[in-house]
Enzyme design. Sequence first.
Site: not given
Ligand code: NAP
Length: 299
Positions: A97, A172, A240
């Site tokens: 997102t 979204k 965010k």
């Molecule tokens: P998360 O668990 O914090 O994972 C984030 C991922 O992005 C990790 O693999 C992290 O790598 C990687 N990352 C972040 N910054 C980076 C960079 N500069 N370069 C390379 N890799 C990077 O987050 P998540 O919950 O999976 O969410 C991911 C996305 O989906 C976000 O945009 C979130 O808003 C969206 N989303 C989440 C949900 C939910 O329920 N969780 C639902 C819908 C949408 P590292 O492992 O090295 O930190």
Amino acid sequence: MGKRIGFIGLGIMGKPMAINLLKAGYPLTVWNRTRSKMDELIAMGAYGASSPKEVAARSDVVITMVADSPDVEEVILGPDGVIYGAKPGLIVIDMSTISPIVTRRISEELAKKGVRMLDAPVSGGEKGAREATLSIMVGGPRDAFEECFPIFESLGKKITYMGPSGMGQIAKLCNQVICALNIQAVCEGLMLGAKAGLDLKKLLESVSAGAASSWMLINLGPKMIERDFKPGFKIRHQQKDLRLALELAAELNLPLPGTALVHQLLRIVEAEGLGEEGTQAAIVAMEKISGRKLSEGRP
Ligand code: NAP
């Protein structure tokens, strides 16, 4: 043979989504900044690449599932980014997102190399990612959407084409406004019950069966009562999304008073050092302003 897929970002959402693509039989290349998070996928048969550039060179479609706009820019346009391994014809699907404006800028850069980009953010949480029941909101070139439809079907159950580049992200953000206010509604309803001396478990059971029911109430209500703040969706990511929604609303000169209020309330939660906790920790802001805890949590 199915398309060769590359997957970048194996966090809470990305890892189960990548597993679902493997299970659907797609040849998969993965990359994650923290390399240890690749181990499980590699053990299941994925190839672990050394950079986003290598992911692109080995793939027909590259999916990114990272955090915020600068992170997507970094893995796609940065040094060793996807763009440097891309051949004309590659399709990039960003499922994070992020800002619709940044999405359009990245999409234009990729187009110069003959690469089409879809923005395809998701809703449905970690559970939806694991069970492949996500709702996926897609923007970008329609032909690329149609080509990738079977991939989306391996990840979600409701797949909607929203229009040109950025429109998936805008959908979204609307989703996030509704979610955030919903969470606040759950916090206020539960806190009123607690202060008035109701049994919160009974209250939850009863209102979940009526018109007040919602995904947030059913999934996050019990966690608030148990004080289980383990993240499904982190407060930091919610903030965010609300920032992005408020920026879009400001551009459109549209007041979003409830969203602005929730954004401020979640700052209280962040100030308590809980930004990495799940959105159910929103209850902590209610607790701070009401001078009492919702419950004692698990015995
Ligand atoms: P998360 O668990 O914090 O994972 C984030 C991922 O992005 C990790 O693999 C992290 O790598 C990687 N990352 C972040 N910054 C980076 C960079 N500069 N370069 C390379 N890799 C990077 O987050 P998540 O919950 O999976 O969410 C991911 C996305 O989906 C976000 O945009 C979130 O808003 C969206 N989303 C989440 C949900 C939910 O329920 N969780 C639902 C819908 C949408 P590292 O492992 O090295 O930190």
